[in-house]
Design a protein around this motif. Structure first.
Motif, PDB file in Angstrom:
ATOM      1  N   TRP A   1       0.639  -1.148   0.011  1.00  0.00           N
ATOM      2  CA  TRP A   1       0.067   0.062  -0.112  1.00  0.00           C
ATOM      3  C   TRP A   1       0.550   1.213   0.429  1.00  0.00           C
ATOM      4  N   ALA A   2       0.664   1.716  -1.079  1.00  0.00           N
ATOM      5  CA  ALA A   2       2.001   2.838  -1.228  1.00  0.00           C
ATOM      6  C   ALA A   2       1.301   4.513  -1.398  1.00  0.00           C
ATOM      7  N   THR A   3      -0.059   4.953  -0.242  1.00  0.00           N
ATOM      8  CA  THR A   3      -0.171   5.654  -1.214  1.00  0.00           C
ATOM      9  C   THR A   3       0.131   7.283  -0.156  1.00  0.00           C
TER      10      THR A   3
ATOM     11  N   TRP B   1      -0.502  -0.770  -4.752  1.00  0.00           N
ATOM     12  CA  TRP B   1      -1.441   0.307  -4.620  1.00  0.00           C
ATOM     13  C   TRP B   1      -0.970   1.918  -5.124  1.00  0.00           C
ATOM     14  N   VAL B   2      -0.976   2.732  -5.834  1.00  0.00           N
ATOM     15  CA  VAL B   2      -0.124   3.462  -5.750  1.00  0.00           C
ATOM     16  C   VAL B   2      -1.119   4.366  -5.668  1.00  0.00           C
ATOM     17  N   THR B   3      -0.942   6.018  -4.837  1.00  0.00           N
ATOM     18  CA  THR B   3      -1.749   7.113  -5.142  1.00  0.00           C
ATOM     19  C   THR B   3      -0.440   8.012  -5.509  1.00  0.00           C
ATOM     20  N   VAL B   4      -1.123   9.299  -6.163  1.00  0.00           N
ATOM     21  CA  VAL B   4       0.023  10.218  -6.382  1.00  0.00           C
ATOM     22  C   VAL B   4      -0.767  10.966  -7.217  1.00  0.00           C
ATOM     23  N   LYS B   5       0.068  12.815  -7.150  1.00  0.00           N
ATOM     24  CA  LYS B   5      -0.791  14.109  -7.607  1.00  0.00           C
ATOM     25  C   LYS B   5      -0.277  14.345  -9.060  1.00  0.00           C
TER      26      LYS B   5
ATOM     27  N   LYS C   1      -6.939  19.593  -6.067  1.00  0.00           N
ATOM     28  CA  LYS C   1      -6.372  18.538  -6.129  1.00  0.00           C
ATOM     29  C   LYS C   1      -6.182  17.090  -7.165  1.00  0.00           C
ATOM     30  N   THR C   2      -5.657  17.361  -8.386  1.00  0.00           N
ATOM     31  CA  THR C   2      -6.450  16.109  -8.547  1.00  0.00           C
ATOM     32  C   THR C   2      -5.422  15.015  -8.528  1.00  0.00           C
ATOM     33  N   TRP C   3      -5.480  14.140  -7.745  1.00  0.00           N
ATOM     34  CA  TRP C   3      -4.984  12.206  -7.539  1.00  0.00           C
ATOM     35  C   TRP C   3      -5.259  11.545  -7.991  1.00  0.00           C
ATOM     36  N   ILE C   4      -4.357  10.771  -8.994  1.00  0.00           N
ATOM     37  CA  ILE C   4      -4.416   9.518  -9.825  1.00  0.00           C
ATOM     38  C   ILE C   4      -3.754   8.724  -9.113  1.00  0.00           C
ATOM     39  N   LYS C   5      -5.298   7.540  -9.141  1.00  0.00           N
ATOM     40  CA  LYS C   5      -5.298   6.647  -7.771  1.00  0.00           C
ATOM     41  C   LYS C   5      -5.286   4.923  -8.433  1.00  0.00           C
TER      42      LYS C   5
END
Length: 205
Positions: A107-109, A138-142, A192-196
């Protein structure tokens, strides 16, 4: 410890109350369905929470009876996790030899976004080696294209490193070792737009 890692950790150490409140709100308002989907796709119970912070997600994973290990470089965050009885270690997520065992999921948010772009491909390779066959990431970035230090949002004098990604760039980098399970963009109340994205480790050749 590299300069960007030190600045990030120092910034979080300064104001853990602010960040814990922020992360709790974000989890309840935006990320709970992501965690539920992640768990539903897992093939086992061992997971690694990279950049676990004060343990907001670790606490949830414990409630779901998962064997979760959290790692972070912020001493203050780690102390908070330990006070809650959570399993944590002070580790650099970019150093593979320090990990204790293989995982069913990572899990890498909001973790990769604190790593300079040039080091991200090696990091993805490191994580691929930590996962069991067909393990999850799992990846979450801006969303964006810039990178560099930014002033802390709570108004103190500290700074943190941020790397922004386009959706295509993220899929290209992670796609060297992982297949896409699903992904989407999410705009939060601060615009803010997050890419998940949820990825699964590709079969060994």
């Amino acid at each position: 410890m590299l300069e960007d890692q030190k600045e990030n950790a120092d910034s979080y150490n300064r104001d853990p109350n602010y960040y814990e409140a922020k992360f709790k709100k974000h989890f309840q308002q935006y990320a709970l369905p992501d965690a539920e989907r992640f768990i539903s796709e897992l093939k086992g119970k061992k997971i690694l929470d990279v950049g676990c912070g004060p343990g907001v997600y670790l606490d949830y994973f414990r409630e779901k009876e998962l064997d979760a290990l959290g790692i972070d470089l912020s001493n203050t965050f780690l102390d908070r996790c330990e006070s809650k009885g959570l399993n944590v270690r002070k580790m650099d997520m970019e150093q593979p030899l320090l990990y204790p065992y293989s995982f069913d999921g990572i899990w890498a948010t909001a973790a990769i976004l604190h790593v300079p772009r040039e080091r991200v491909p090696k990091l993805i390779e490191t994580w691929a080696k930590l996962l069991k066959p067909r393990g999850l990431l799992w990846v979450t970035v801006k969303e964006g294209e810039k990178e560099g230090f930014e002033p802390a949002e709570n108004g103190d004098s500290s700074k943190r490193w941020f790397t922004y990604f386009t959706e295509d760039e993220l899929k290209k980098i992670v796609g060297t070792r992982f297949d896409v399970v699903y992904g989407y963009k999410q705009v939060t109340d601060n615009q803010k737009t997050w890419i998940k994205y949820l990825f699964r480790l590709k079969p060994a050749k």
